[in-house]
Design an enzyme around this catalytic site. Sequence first.
Site, PDB file in Angstrom:
ATOM      1  N   GLN A 154      -4.426  -0.135   3.500  1.00 56.32           N
ATOM      2  CA  GLN A 154      -3.041   0.078   4.139  1.00 56.32           C
ATOM      3  C   GLN A 154      -1.881  -0.604   3.830  1.00 56.32           C
ATOM      4  O   GLN A 154      -1.053  -0.348   3.959  1.00 56.32           O
ATOM      5  CB  GLN A 154      -3.463  -0.345   5.609  1.00 56.32           C
ATOM      6  CG  GLN A 154      -4.447   0.526   6.331  1.00 56.32           C
ATOM      7  CD  GLN A 154      -4.108   1.903   6.260  1.00 56.32           C
ATOM      8  OE1 GLN A 154      -2.854   2.342   6.289  1.00 56.32           O
ATOM      9  NE2 GLN A 154      -5.232   2.781   6.514  1.00 56.32           N
ATOM     10  N   LYS A 184      -4.323   7.417   0.357  1.00 54.39           N
ATOM     11  CA  LYS A 184      -3.307   6.778   1.328  1.00 54.39           C
ATOM     12  C   LYS A 184      -1.930   6.373   0.681  1.00 54.39           C
ATOM     13  O   LYS A 184      -0.989   5.960   1.284  1.00 54.39           O
ATOM     14  CB  LYS A 184      -3.803   5.547   1.819  1.00 54.39           C
ATOM     15  CG  LYS A 184      -5.156   6.066   2.617  1.00 54.39           C
ATOM     16  CD  LYS A 184      -5.700   4.751   3.683  1.00 54.39           C
ATOM     17  CE  LYS A 184      -6.988   4.913   4.105  1.00 54.39           C
ATOM     18  NZ  LYS A 184      -7.272   5.902   5.157  1.00 54.39           N
ATOM     19  N   HIS A 227     -11.688  -2.161   9.397  1.00 56.88           N
ATOM     20  CA  HIS A 227     -12.031  -0.909   9.099  1.00 56.88           C
ATOM     21  C   HIS A 227     -13.609  -0.822   9.175  1.00 56.88           C
ATOM     22  O   HIS A 227     -13.943  -1.729   8.135  1.00 56.88           O
ATOM     23  CB  HIS A 227     -11.237  -0.246   8.203  1.00 56.88           C
ATOM     24  CG  HIS A 227     -11.552   1.405   7.944  1.00 56.88           C
ATOM     25  ND1 HIS A 227     -12.794   1.751   7.347  1.00 56.88           N
ATOM     26  CD2 HIS A 227     -10.807   2.291   8.239  1.00 56.88           C
ATOM     27  CE1 HIS A 227     -12.537   3.103   7.184  1.00 56.88           C
ATOM     28  NE2 HIS A 227     -11.406   3.309   7.875  1.00 56.88           N
ATOM     29  N   CYS A 277     -12.020   4.495  12.971  1.00 55.92           N
ATOM     30  CA  CYS A 277     -13.203   3.546  12.207  1.00 55.92           C
ATOM     31  C   CYS A 277     -13.016   2.233  12.571  1.00 55.92           C
ATOM     32  O   CYS A 277     -13.361   1.464  11.732  1.00 55.92           O
ATOM     33  CB  CYS A 277     -12.967   3.883  10.716  1.00 55.92           C
ATOM     34  SG  CYS A 277     -13.597   5.594  10.102  1.00 55.92           S
ATOM     35  N   ASP A 299      -9.090  -5.882   1.367  1.00 46.66           N
ATOM     36  CA  ASP A 299      -8.989  -4.327   1.859  1.00 46.66           C
ATOM     37  C   ASP A 299      -7.495  -4.365   1.943  1.00 46.66           C
ATOM     38  O   ASP A 299      -6.867  -4.507   2.910  1.00 46.66           O
ATOM     39  CB  ASP A 299      -9.775  -4.270   3.038  1.00 46.66           C
ATOM     40  CG  ASP A 299      -9.629  -2.710   3.473  1.00 46.66           C
ATOM     41  OD1 ASP A 299      -8.874  -1.995   2.554  1.00 46.66           O
ATOM     42  OD2 ASP A 299     -10.007  -2.458   4.386  1.00 46.66           O
TER      43      ASP A 299
END
Lengths: 446, 123
Positions: free
Chosen positions: A207, A230, A118, A404, A204
């Site tokens: 998600q 999220k 991202h 993104c 990261d």
Amino acid sequence: MLSTETIKNDFPMFKANPKLVYLDSTATSLKPQAVIDAEREYYEQYGVNVHRGVYALSVRATDAYEGAREKVRKFINAKSTKEIIFTRNATEAINLVANTFGKSIGRGDAILTTEMEHHSNIVPWLPPPTPSALRAAPPNQGGAELRWIRVTDNGELDLSNLGELLKGVKLVAITQMSNVLGMVNDVKMIAKKAHSVGAKILVDAAQSTPHMPVDVQDLDADFLVFSGHKMLAPTGIGALYAKQEILQDLPPFLRGGDMILEVTKEGAQWNELPWKFEAGTPNIAGTIGLGAAIDYLQKIGMDNVWQHEQELTRYGLEQLSQISGVKVLGAPTTPAATPPLQGGVTSPPPTADARPSLGKLGIGRAGGAGRGAIFAFTIDGVHPHDIGSILDEQGVAIRAGHHCAMILHRKFGLPATARASCYLYNSKKDIDQLVKGIIKIQGMFA
Amino acid sequence: MSLAMYQQNILDHYKYPRNFGPLLGAQHHAHVANPLCGDELDFFLKFDEQEKIAAVKFTGQGCTISIASASMLSEKIKGLSRAESEKLTKDDVLKLLGVEVNPARLRCATLSLEAVQQALGHH
């Protein structure tokens, strides 16, 4: 699978929009009543500032705020709450690392990232766009080289030359789950390789934390970031996990109130961890909301959430692959995993100690792959924005654009894709609605 | 209502864009892009001795709205004088489309106008 009818009752958005087929949770999730109530309760009953206050209400606010930190610690299995720093979101957490740890990375060093990141995990590591004099010495990395792990046509990381790529690398910045491909990377294995050359790894997890059990000690992550919004929490709250021994030596990111012990005209003494990195009044309500979101998710069980979505992944890939003219990015099937849970009711939540191993969940197999319920797709002859607009008309909310991830889209030669993504409130019926909508679109453009 | 955007004539202009293709000997050319959705348009113009647009062609890729508006605009400006074509506004393009374009898609509708205006400014 989870009983989505029961779960949907917990989300007021479905009361206000009874026909909504929400397939955009990768952008942001909907919020359960419990999270909204937790925020409101703070504002209505003990809405005062945290820390330092000597009165009972302030103690209550502090307890709730710091209690949420403990919930986050447990949720990702960090050793200590000193390793949990609240930020606005994953982006801010990465910027915190780039502006503190990143400053120790300079000319002759390298940062290794991937083509599936991202923008939030690319742009902080890139040299600034102009002027060219600055380009030679970007402030965040002092001229470090940025290297890329290639993505294969199948949406997997090409790790065949990882050893070569890791030479001179000080930091590996990598996503655990792609927000476009849904592909899950074996960050545990990559962390091991990174550590063997003395590099640190930033994961990261924006998600992954919403959808699967994440254990920072098992992954041996040095840094791990995620966003609350999220994973059922309010917007404007996220977290950075970092190993205590790393955090101790880092300079503060933002300076001001709350992050100091003592201020004199000559200078200031920084506060202890984690508060050294939390300048100013924090997002108290959002943090308490994040705690409530974690409670909600843990009541269902993260392994159950993942299994539910694995079933949706299989079903979605199977249904979409049957429509000619539709192409889905990423691996065409899910990797071999345990069979789905039987029955339509939720299983009892696992105890904290009975954390299922990642291998059992079908992630972390050789090659590091797994796949979540994110479907970025194209329809021959139809622009993704048209797909989004026409599906919207049928009550199906998806996203259209580059999500993104311009580097990934450029790699596949696509300016944009349509993306449908699932969460714990989605059922196979939602995917059926999506398929119905796609067929209608194809009819219109035939 | 977003489905109202997808009228038969708009879909027709999208599927069979008029004046689509490169223009040999074009005196004016402009390339415009909207990186957010990946739309790209190239407009080519040729004036005759009376300073009227004698030929117009465009190439590119985009959504229904951007391609249909480019196709309709290319038909509209053929034969116009330089002054007339310079006066065209966003509202003229929306009138050509004849449907309500939702705000999120407005830029798609006006990308072709941007291209024409830039082409006129570039000799």
